[in-house]
Design a protein around this motif. Structure first.
Motif, PDB file in Angstrom:
ATOM      1  N   GLU A 185     -19.244  -1.946   5.064  1.00 10.98           N
ATOM      2  CA  GLU A 185     -19.818  -0.609   4.950  1.00 10.98           C
ATOM      3  C   GLU A 185     -19.906   0.060   6.318  1.00 10.98           C
ATOM      4  OE1 GLU A 185     -20.021   1.177   2.552  1.00 10.98           O
ATOM      5  OE2 GLU A 185     -19.878  -0.250   0.918  1.00 10.98           O
ATOM      6  N   SER A 186     -20.237  -0.739   7.345  1.00  9.57           N
ATOM      7  CA  SER A 186     -20.337  -0.114   8.660  1.00  9.57           C
ATOM      8  C   SER A 186     -18.957   0.159   9.253  1.00  9.57           C
ATOM      9  CB  SER A 186     -21.214  -0.930   9.608  1.00  9.57           C
ATOM     10  OG  SER A 186     -20.681  -2.197   9.776  1.00  9.57           O
ATOM     11  N   ARG A 187     -17.896  -0.319   8.598  1.00 10.45           N
ATOM     12  CA  ARG A 187     -16.533   0.070   8.999  1.00 10.45           C
ATOM     13  C   ARG A 187     -15.996   1.175   8.089  1.00 10.45           C
ATOM     14  NH1 ARG A 187     -17.572  -4.266  11.289  1.00 10.45           N
ATOM     15  NH2 ARG A 187     -16.050  -5.592  12.322  1.00 10.45           N
ATOM     16  N   ALA A 188     -16.899   1.848   7.382  1.00  9.16           N
ATOM     17  CA  ALA A 188     -16.529   2.982   6.527  1.00  9.16           C
ATOM     18  C   ALA A 188     -15.542   2.607   5.429  1.00  9.16           C
ATOM     19  CB  ALA A 188     -15.951   4.124   7.367  1.00  9.16           C
ATOM     20  N   PHE A 189     -15.672   1.396   4.890  1.00  9.56           N
ATOM     21  CA  PHE A 189     -14.734   0.927   3.873  1.00  9.56           C
ATOM     22  C   PHE A 189     -14.757   1.821   2.632  1.00  9.56           C
ATOM     23  CE2 PHE A 189     -13.441  -2.217   0.528  1.00  9.56           C
ATOM     24  CZ  PHE A 189     -12.150  -2.391   0.984  1.00  9.56           C
ATOM     25  N   SER A 190     -15.950   2.318   2.273  1.00 11.79           N
ATOM     26  CA  SER A 190     -16.042   3.125   1.052  1.00 11.79           C
ATOM     27  C   SER A 190     -15.925   4.623   1.340  1.00 11.79           C
ATOM     28  CB  SER A 190     -17.350   2.817   0.322  1.00 11.79           C
ATOM     29  OG  SER A 190     -18.445   3.031   1.173  1.00 11.79           O
ATOM     30  N   TYR A 191     -15.603   4.959   2.573  1.00  9.21           N
ATOM     31  CA  TYR A 191     -15.431   6.369   2.938  1.00  9.21           C
ATOM     32  C   TYR A 191     -14.232   6.936   2.176  1.00  9.21           C
ATOM     33  CZ  TYR A 191     -15.331  10.394   6.129  1.00  9.21           C
ATOM     34  OH  TYR A 191     -15.367  11.647   6.670  1.00  9.21           O
ATOM     35  N   GLU A 192     -14.449   8.100   1.539  1.00 10.19           N
ATOM     36  CA  GLU A 192     -13.381   8.605   0.675  1.00 10.19           C
ATOM     37  C   GLU A 192     -12.450   9.534   1.436  1.00 10.19           C
ATOM     38  OE1 GLU A 192     -15.668  10.089  -2.556  1.00 10.19           O
ATOM     39  OE2 GLU A 192     -16.262   8.037  -3.027  1.00 10.19           O
ATOM     40  N   THR A 193     -11.274   9.032   1.738  1.00 14.73           N
ATOM     41  CA  THR A 193     -10.266   9.840   2.409  1.00 14.73           C
ATOM     42  C   THR A 193      -8.919   9.144   2.242  1.00 14.73           C
ATOM     43  OG1 THR A 193      -9.571  10.771   4.520  1.00 14.73           O
ATOM     44  CG2 THR A 193     -10.649   8.652   4.608  1.00 14.73           C
ATOM     45  N   GLU A 194      -7.870   9.815   2.642  1.00 13.60           N
ATOM     46  CA  GLU A 194      -6.545   9.174   2.646  1.00 13.60           C
ATOM     47  C   GLU A 194      -6.545   8.142   3.763  1.00 13.60           C
ATOM     48  OE1 GLU A 194      -2.726   8.797   1.112  1.00 13.60           O
ATOM     49  OE2 GLU A 194      -4.135  10.357   0.465  1.00 13.60           O
ATOM     50  N   LYS A 195      -6.432   6.856   3.419  1.00 13.86           N
ATOM     51  CA  LYS A 195      -6.482   5.803   4.440  1.00 13.86           C
ATOM     52  C   LYS A 195      -5.166   5.765   5.224  1.00 13.86           C
ATOM     53  CE  LYS A 195     -10.222   4.084   2.301  1.00 13.86           C
ATOM     54  NZ  LYS A 195     -11.565   4.067   2.802  1.00 13.86           N
ATOM     55  N   THR A 196      -5.282   5.419   6.476  1.00 17.90           N
ATOM     56  CA  THR A 196      -4.062   5.276   7.280  1.00 17.90           C
ATOM     57  C   THR A 196      -3.867   3.807   7.620  1.00 17.90           C
ATOM     58  OG1 THR A 196      -5.400   5.793   9.204  1.00 17.90           O
ATOM     59  CG2 THR A 196      -4.074   7.571   8.296  1.00 17.90           C
ATOM     60  N   SER A 197      -2.758   3.493   8.260  1.00 16.27           N
ATOM     61  CA  SER A 197      -2.488   2.089   8.572  1.00 16.27           C
ATOM     62  C   SER A 197      -2.039   1.912  10.016  1.00 16.27           C
ATOM     63  CB  SER A 197      -1.409   1.561   7.628  1.00 16.27           C
ATOM     64  OG  SER A 197      -1.079   0.245   8.002  1.00 16.27           O
ATOM     65  N   ARG A 205       0.834  -1.205   0.000  1.00 18.79           N
ATOM     66  CA  ARG A 205       0.000   0.000   0.000  1.00 18.79           C
ATOM     67  C   ARG A 205       0.863   1.247   0.000  1.00 18.79           C
ATOM     68  NH1 ARG A 205      -4.549  -2.044   4.271  1.00 18.79           N
ATOM     69  NH2 ARG A 205      -5.868  -3.060   2.730  1.00 18.79           N
ATOM     70  N   TYR A 230      -5.913   0.117  -2.349  1.00 24.95           N
ATOM     71  CA  TYR A 230      -6.336  -0.268  -1.005  1.00 24.95           C
ATOM     72  C   TYR A 230      -7.212  -1.522  -1.045  1.00 24.95           C
ATOM     73  CZ  TYR A 230      -7.946   0.489   3.774  1.00 24.95           C
ATOM     74  OH  TYR A 230      -8.213   0.348   5.105  1.00 24.95           O
TER      75      TYR A 230
END
Lengths: 258, 283
Positions: free
Chosen positions: A215-227, A141, A147
């Motif tokens: 979806e309830s873990r905001a998988f499709s939420y549009e933002t810079e993902k962190t790890s 990643r 992602y």
């Protein structure tokens, strides 16, 4: 409950284990390219044998040759076909008469192919043994791999054992209704075919539910993902990566010159 | 403040003829604990799924009326807009784990990663969540190796850690054994104290009797009645009419009244029943 397996990763505290997954991946890619690029099979043999010191230093020498059991049959078939039927027949090795013979070119060809296979499988398996899948995905990643691709890799590794245990449940349920799973091979095949329907439908149902969980873990939420998991490319990784590239390039060139 | 507003809300799946939700009017206050009870097939799960926008955005069908969740009109919003505000957990522990984490820690961190929370904060939050819920000894285990009750705890925790304004639990204990159920409910009780709005759909009314603020009775797609927990759960006639069995404690007090051993209000919780039994004994 079946144990969730995380590929075949074996946790050990060695130098190789601690390297960045990308370093190990570059090594594997270099090995695969080289075994196809080099001219004679002796160079491939050296690459295959190189696994021994590597596996020894990772304390995995006893594990690394495990997949060879399954390869054995392939080698027999390969040698069987190629030594008799290789098209460029020139030198006879053993003559059986009636136009049937083992040809030297065929044997050589089979040896080259099987060494390539051997190198890829042994080194590939070694890579899986020493690389934690979570670390691999994390470092991929970082070099901008998608992602979603990372999620697919990780979840597949964990969900496959679940499907296996689901299958067991279905088999038990069918057995308790009188399904015969023992006897001849034909009988067994017949017994397993009615399992596919429920297994397949069950999996589809699970996909819907897991989508909701994602979806309830905001998988499709549009933002810079962190790890949460972190991997570092350290100085030694950079040095090793560079030396891998240089070494294998030279190795390939030398095989052509000599 | 009203955080959820159903206004004449109806919903029909494209493959069904009848409306699954019919003309629902329901408002839910911020910080409230609302229990949803009803018969099987009454539309309770669909009600839960509409809060995250799965209905109408993941399933196809027809809506009428309006649903507003935290000032967002669900019909016009995307699931991803809602998912940072609403957390939803379904009944099957196995599928409620995403498989994105190779151990419990990472499963908890997954939602925060998706929201783009900085790594340092994720570590802090995961640690405090594990501590709060006594899951610390499980942190390095694979979530798929845990028992059903533990899995469901992890699933709920990994949604709760994202600090949703609304936590929707759709029969979280339906597939668990009594011990697992007990564990999950005591866990939900802990979360309820944190001030999150919780909407809990369950058949186990013995448990929600203990800690729901209000209860909505759902039958055949309609919200039949909403009211204070005690008002609803001691209304035996209302419950039976809608195919719900009252709590054992209510039944016990009913029986005592019938046999003229006791006069007064019906019991609802274990505590009530103990009080009544003491009275009966004194007589």
């Amino acid at each position: 409950m079946t144990k969730a397996i995380l590929s075949s990763y074996i946790k050990k505290n060695t130098f190789i284990h601690k390297l960045n997954p990308l370093t190990k991946l570059i090594f594997l890619v270099a090995v695969i390219i080289t075994v196809f690029a080099v001219k004679s099979f002796i160079y491939n043999l050296i690459i295959v044998l190189a696994i021994i010191p590597l596996a020894y230093s990772a304390k995995l020498l006893s594990k690394v040759f495990k997949p060879l059991r399954y390869l054995f049959i392939i080698f027999i078939v390969l040698y069987g076909i190629q030594s008799f039927l290789y098209p460029e027949k020139e030198t006879i090795l053993i003559d059986f008469g009636y136009g049937i013979a083992i040809w030297e070119e065929g044997v050589l060809f089979a040896t080259i192919i099987s060494l390539r296979l051997l190198a890829m499988i042994v080194h590939g398996y070694f890579f899986v043994l020493v690389t934690h899948p979570g670390d691999l995905v994390c470092s991929l990643r970082k070099i901008k791999f998608p992602y979603k691709f990372g999620y697919i890799v990780l979840s597949t590794l964990q969900v496959i054992p679940r499907v296996a245990s689901q299958m067991e449940t279905i088999i038990d349920a069918q057995k308790s209704r009188g399904l015969e799973t023992k006897g001849s091979i034909a009988n067994r095949l017949k017994a397993y075919s009615p399992l596919l329907g429920p297994l397949f439908l069950g999996s589809v149902q699970n996909v819907v539910e897991r989508t909701i969980a994602l979806e309830s873990r905001a998988f499709s939420y549009e933002t810079e993902k962190t790890s949460y998991r972190e991997t570092y490319v350290r100085k030694k990784d950079k040095i090793i990566m560079a030396s891998i590239v240089v070494f294998f390039t030279l190795y390939g060139v030398i095989s052509w010159i000599l | 403040m009203d955080i959820v507003k159903f206004k004449n809300y109806s919903w029909k799946y494209s493959e069904t003829d009848k409306y699954v939700l019919k003309n629902i009017n329901l408002t839910i206050q911020q910080g409230e604990f609302l229990g949803i009870i009803g018969n099987v097939g009454s539309g309770r799960s669909t009600l839960c799924m509409s809060l995250l926008g799965l209905v109408p955005h993941l399933f196809y069908g027809k809506t009428k009326g309006e649903l507003i969740v935290d000032d967002i009109v669900v019909k016009k919003a995307k699931i991803s807009d809602l998912s940072s505000r609403v957390g939803l957990v379904l009944q099957s522990p196995d599928t409620q784990l995403t498989g994105a984490g190779t151990n419990v820690e990472e499963e908890l961190a997954f939602g925060l990663e998706n929201l783009g929370v900085p790594r340092r904060e994720i570590i802090k939050k995961v640690d405090s969540m594990l501590k709060l819920l006594n899951l610390e000894q499980l942190r390095n285990r694979s979530p798929f190796e845990l028992s059903g009750g533990q899995q469901q705890k992890v699933a709920i925790a990994s949604v709760f850690i994202m600090e949703p304004k609304i936590l929707v639990l759709d029969e979280p204990t339906a597939q668990l054994d009594p011990l697992g159920t007990e564990q999950v409910f005591s866990f939900i009780k802990k979360l309820a104290k944190k001030g999150t709005t919780i909407i809990l759909n369950t058949q186990k009314i013995d448990y929600i009797a203990e800690f729901a603020d209000r209860i909505a009775v759902v039958n055949k797609g309609r919200v039949v009645k909403v009211g204070e927990t005690r008002e609803i759960l001691t209304n035996v006639e209302l419950l039976r009419r809608n195919g719900i069995s009252p709590t054992v404690f209510t039944k016990l007090s009913e029986e005592l009244i019938k046999n003229r051993l006791y006069k007064g209000e019906l019991a609802m919780t274990f505590g009530d029943a103990v009080k009544i039994m003491k009275k009966v004994k004194r007589k």
